[in-house]
Design a protein around this motif. Structure first.
Motif, PDB file in Angstrom:
ATOM      1  N   SER A  70       0.861  -1.182   0.000  1.00  0.00           N
ATOM      2  CA  SER A  70       0.000   0.000   0.000  1.00  0.00           C
ATOM      3  C   SER A  70       0.900   1.236   0.000  1.00  0.00           C
ATOM      4  CB  SER A  70      -0.902  -0.018   1.236  1.00  0.00           C
ATOM      5  OG  SER A  70      -1.853   1.028   1.175  1.00  0.00           O
ATOM      6  N   PRO A  77      -7.838   2.921   3.827  1.00  0.00           N
ATOM      7  CA  PRO A  77      -8.123   1.537   3.464  1.00  0.00           C
ATOM      8  C   PRO A  77      -9.472   1.052   3.984  1.00  0.00           C
ATOM      9  CG  PRO A  77      -6.134   1.704   4.856  1.00  0.00           C
ATOM     10  CD  PRO A  77      -6.638   3.082   4.646  1.00  0.00           C
ATOM     11  N   GLN A 167      -2.688   2.846  -5.955  1.00  0.00           N
ATOM     12  CA  GLN A 167      -1.981   1.859  -5.132  1.00  0.00           C
ATOM     13  C   GLN A 167      -0.872   1.183  -5.940  1.00  0.00           C
ATOM     14  OE1 GLN A 167      -2.041   1.332  -2.061  1.00  0.00           O
ATOM     15  NE2 GLN A 167      -3.992   2.028  -1.268  1.00  0.00           N
ATOM     16  N   LEU A 194      -8.068  -4.448   1.244  1.00  0.00           N
ATOM     17  CA  LEU A 194      -6.709  -3.907   1.162  1.00  0.00           C
ATOM     18  C   LEU A 194      -5.920  -4.545   0.035  1.00  0.00           C
ATOM     19  CD1 LEU A 194      -4.433  -2.175   2.435  1.00  0.00           C
ATOM     20  CD2 LEU A 194      -3.895  -4.138   3.857  1.00  0.00           C
TER      21      LEU A 194
ATOM     22  N   LEU B  61      -4.158   1.134   9.806  1.00  0.00           N
ATOM     23  CA  LEU B  61      -3.963  -0.029   8.940  1.00  0.00           C
ATOM     24  C   LEU B  61      -3.661  -1.238   9.827  1.00  0.00           C
ATOM     25  CD1 LEU B  61      -3.838  -0.580   5.885  1.00  0.00           C
ATOM     26  CD2 LEU B  61      -1.390  -0.190   6.006  1.00  0.00           C
TER      27      LEU B  61
END
Lengths: 265, 133
Positions: A70, A77, A167, A194, B61
């Protein structure tokens, strides 16, 4: 011990493109800090691959390694996978609505007013992103180039740091660990947000103990404007990392002794 | 003219945090401002370099993509950074942003997170910073 290892790569795309290198611009992290991985969240990660074997030396547990990638500067995300596409359609609908009702605006009196207002509406909607294919040709993705807030990105007005980057993608995994048959990488499909539909995965042969290098092939995307067209131009880079493979006899996780029935009464 | 936005990614080892009951050693901060002076990237002690008027946006994340994680609050001195919740247009997803009102010498801040299936609340050790200068 059977393991599913997740290795996450975070790329500072602006810096990597500026430097034309991933050096100091990629951060790798895995979920095995407590199991022996070292240099977490740096470019020098060494991932612990802790295998087990039976008494006859054969591999006792399956080891799966997953790589995710990423960028630091992007839409969160947590947003749904189709958010970019949905939001682009909403921006387009809003643009059409504004054009349709252009004549009903009270401050519109002359043709010049209409032209000016039309131009303003078209500027507000931003640019649709194109991608450059292997032949160098641009294809319109229909996706608006956005900033990190989900609004159209306006070069010149917005700062570069506001840009929500396309991305990056992993395109291959090669190197010593692959050549020597320590890992067997493949690309697989997945619904996990993701991972954006695809991810790289490998099984490992923990019988081949030692430390092995491998190379991750990464494509970044650089935003370019030419003749009023915004394009994501692929920029290919590689990054080396390491796996430290160990193997120990399979044992009972509860008793720490040999494999047998659990000591239940 | 918009002010500059600095993205801060907060990587959380959700399983590690739930197992140890703490975010210590289970949280890593990275921003996109290393080239302009941020320090200690990739650690729990990130020092993000800012100027007055900069915007900050925090994204969580989870290291395990399937694990639940949510940033529920940011504890930061409002004299220096004005925080607010941002709802992304055409969605019900929210995020946290901050605007630097006054450039500090060094300003610690904490994140309040909810993690795991039971949405257990955690607070980061007082170790991430905003730095000016």
């Amino acid at each position: 011990m059977s393991q599913e290892i997740s290795i996450l790569l975070l790329v500072d795309i602006d810096a990597a493109i500026d430097d034309n290198s991933l050096e100091s611009n990629v951060y790798m992290i895995d979920n095995l800090r407590t199991e022996g991985s070292i240099n977490e969240c740096s470019g020098n990660l060494v991932t612990a691959v802790n295998g087990t074997h039976w008494q006859d030396g054969t591999q006792a547990g399956e080891i799966i390694i997953n790589w995710l990638i990423s960028t630091i500067s992007c839409l969160p995300p947590a947003l749904p996978r189709n958010y970019h596409s949905h939001r682009s359609k909403m921006i387009e609908n809003n643009t059409l609505h504004n054009i349709h009702h252009l004549h009903s605006k009270q401050d519109i009196e002359t043709v010049e007013d209409i032209k000016s207002r039309y131009q303003s509406i078209m500027e507000e909607k931003g640019h649709s992103a194109h991608v450059i294919d292997a032949r160098g040709e641009a294809t319109n993705t229909g996706l608006v180039v956005m900033d990190v807030y989900g609004d159209p990105y306006h070069p010149g007005e917005s700062k570069q740091s506001d840009l929500s980057h396309q991305q990056p993608v992993i395109t291959n995994i090669t190197g010593e660990a692959v050549d020597l048959g320590v890992i067997f990488p493949v690309q697989l499909g997945t619904p996990v947000v993701l991972k954006d539909g695809w991810y790289w995965c490998a099984t490992a042969d923990s019988g081949k103990t030692g430390t092995y290098k491998y190379t991750i092939h990464i494509t970044l995307f650089k935003l370019k404007y030419a003749n009023g067209i915004a394009s994501w131009e692929p920029v290919k880079m590689t990054w080396d990392s390491q796996l430290k493979v160990t193997s120990e006899p399979k044992r009972n996780g509860f008793t720490k002794g040999a494999m047998s029935f659990l000591p239940f009464k | 003219m918009k002010n500059r936005t600095i993205s801060i990614i907060v990587i959380v080892d959700v399983v590690g945090a739930l197992a140890s009951g703490s975010l210590k050693d289970n949280i890593y901060f990275i921003d996109n401002n290393r080239k302009r002076g941020s320090e200690k990237e990739g650690t729990g002690e990130l020092k993000t370099k800012v100027e007055m008027g900069d915007h900050l946006i925090w994204n969580i994340l989870p290291l395990e993509p399937e694990a639940f994680s949510q940033l529920v609050d940011i504890v930061i001195d409002p004299e220096y950074v004005e925080k607010r919740i941002l709802t992304f247009k055409d969605s019900d997803i929210t995020g946290w942003v901050g605007e630097v009102r006054k450039s500090p010498d060094i300003l610690p801040y904490q994140l309040v997170l909810k993690l795991g299936n039971e949405h257990q609340e955690f607070i980061t050790p007082d170790s991430a910073f905003i730095i000016g200068g």
